[in-house]
Design a protein around this motif. Structure first.
Motif, short mmCIF file in Angstrom:
data_model
loop_
_atom_site.label_atom_id
_atom_site.label_comp_id
_atom_site.label_asym_id
_atom_site.label_seq_id
_atom_site.Cartn_x
_atom_site.Cartn_y
_atom_site.Cartn_z
N UNK A 18 39.67 26.97 29.83
CA UNK A 18 40.99 26.94 29.19
C UNK A 18 40.85 26.79 27.69
N UNK A 19 39.97 25.91 27.26
CA UNK A 19 39.77 25.66 25.83
C UNK A 19 38.73 26.65 25.31
N UNK A 20 39.13 27.45 24.36
CA UNK A 20 38.19 28.37 23.74
C UNK A 20 38.01 29.67 24.50
N UNK A 45 49.59 32.76 37.91
CA UNK A 45 48.82 33.80 37.22
C UNK A 45 48.83 35.11 38.02
N UNK A 46 48.82 34.98 39.35
CA UNK A 46 48.89 36.19 40.18
C UNK A 46 50.22 36.91 39.95
N UNK A 51 53.23 41.37 37.24
CA UNK A 51 54.28 41.80 36.32
C UNK A 51 53.72 42.34 35.01
N UNK A 52 52.40 42.30 34.84
CA UNK A 52 51.78 42.86 33.64
C UNK A 52 51.72 41.92 32.47
N UNK A 53 51.90 40.62 32.67
CA UNK A 53 51.86 39.66 31.57
C UNK A 53 50.91 38.51 31.88
N UNK A 54 49.87 38.78 32.62
CA UNK A 54 48.90 37.73 32.96
C UNK A 54 47.85 37.60 31.89
N UNK A 55 47.98 36.59 31.03
CA UNK A 55 47.08 36.44 29.90
C UNK A 55 45.64 36.18 30.36
N UNK A 61 39.59 40.48 32.59
CA UNK A 61 39.32 41.90 32.79
C UNK A 61 38.55 42.48 31.61
N UNK A 62 38.75 41.92 30.40
CA UNK A 62 38.00 42.40 29.24
C UNK A 62 36.50 42.15 29.40
#
Length: 243
Positions: A18-20, A45-46, A51-55, A61-62
């Motif tokens: 979560x941090x960093x 998150x799912x 909805x296409x806004x899952x940070x 995925x990157x």
């Protein structure tokens, strides 16, 4: 109040902190005191991912990963208890008793009691599969046919009237049956020439049996049986030839 730090489990054993937003192994994340994102957080998150806004999902995925929504904590080897062995209960159901053998008919008993059948048991059983009573083969005719066959056994037989033939006598009996078959085949051929279809069919069966017996060197009685010929008239003819 100190904020609890979380990590999101990724498929492949990685974790996104979560941090960093660091990418570390799940083991390192746990060793650092981080807590796995709760089921509620993963569920949110799912929904955001759908909805296409899952940070977090987008960031994972990157790196070529995706969130492991089924993660249930660190894996620990679990020793499965051995299955208890139970003795199979003794079945009280009685085993099916064998079916009683069918009693022999008087005709079959008479055939098997023949001296000729005692040393040719297999031939006698074959004969009984084709003839069930004297309407198709009389007992004397059956004895004559069996006598033409070679011995199947030479074990001593407890029968006071039993007499053994020898190979010379067997060959003589076989020659008599062959001659009887030839005579009947000739007589049937004459009837066939006058248009008797049934005589023609029987003559062909006898001709086949004679030809197979000469070619294979087999017993004429066996070939007559294989050809489906009527052996009763041949036995009668054999008695006349031997007389």
């Amino acid at each position: 109040m100190e904020h609890t730090q979380f990590f999101w489990p990724l498929i492949g054993g990685k974790a996104l902190t979560e941090a960093g937003r660091e990418l570390v192994s799940i083991e390192d994340a746990l060793a650092s005191g981080l807590h796995c994102a709760s089921e509620a957080m993963l569920a949110r998150e799912r929904e955001a991912e759908i909805e296409g806004r899952g940070d977090v999902a987008s960031e994972a995925a990157q790196h070529g990963f995706c969130l492991d929504y089924e993660y249930a904590g660190p894996r620990r080897p679990v020793r499965k208890p051995k299955a208890a062995k139970f003795d199979k209960p003794h079945s009280t159901t009685p085993s099916p008793s064998p079916e009683p053998e069918q009693p022999l008919s008087p005709y079959a008993a008479a055939i098997l009691a023949l001296d000729e059948a005692r040393v040719r048991p297999a031939a006698a059983r074959t004969l009984l599969r084709m003839h069930q009573d004297e309407s198709t083969l009389s007992i004397p005719d059956a004895a004559a046919l069996l006598a033409a066959l070679p011995f199947e056994t030479r074990e001593p037989i407890e029968a006071p009237t039993m007499s053994y033939s020898n190979p010379v006598e067997d060959a003589k009996a076989h020659a008599i049956l062959v001659r009887a078959t030839e005579l009947r085949q000739q007589g049937l051929s004459l009837r066939a020439a006058r248009g008797d279809a049934e005589a023609r069919a029987e003559a062909l069966r006898l001709d086949t049996a004679l030809r197979m017996s000469r070619t294979r060197g087999t017993n004429i009685v066996a070939e007559l049986t294989n050809a489906g010929a009527n052996v009763a008239p041949i036995a009668e003819q054999a008695r006349r030839v031997a007389a």
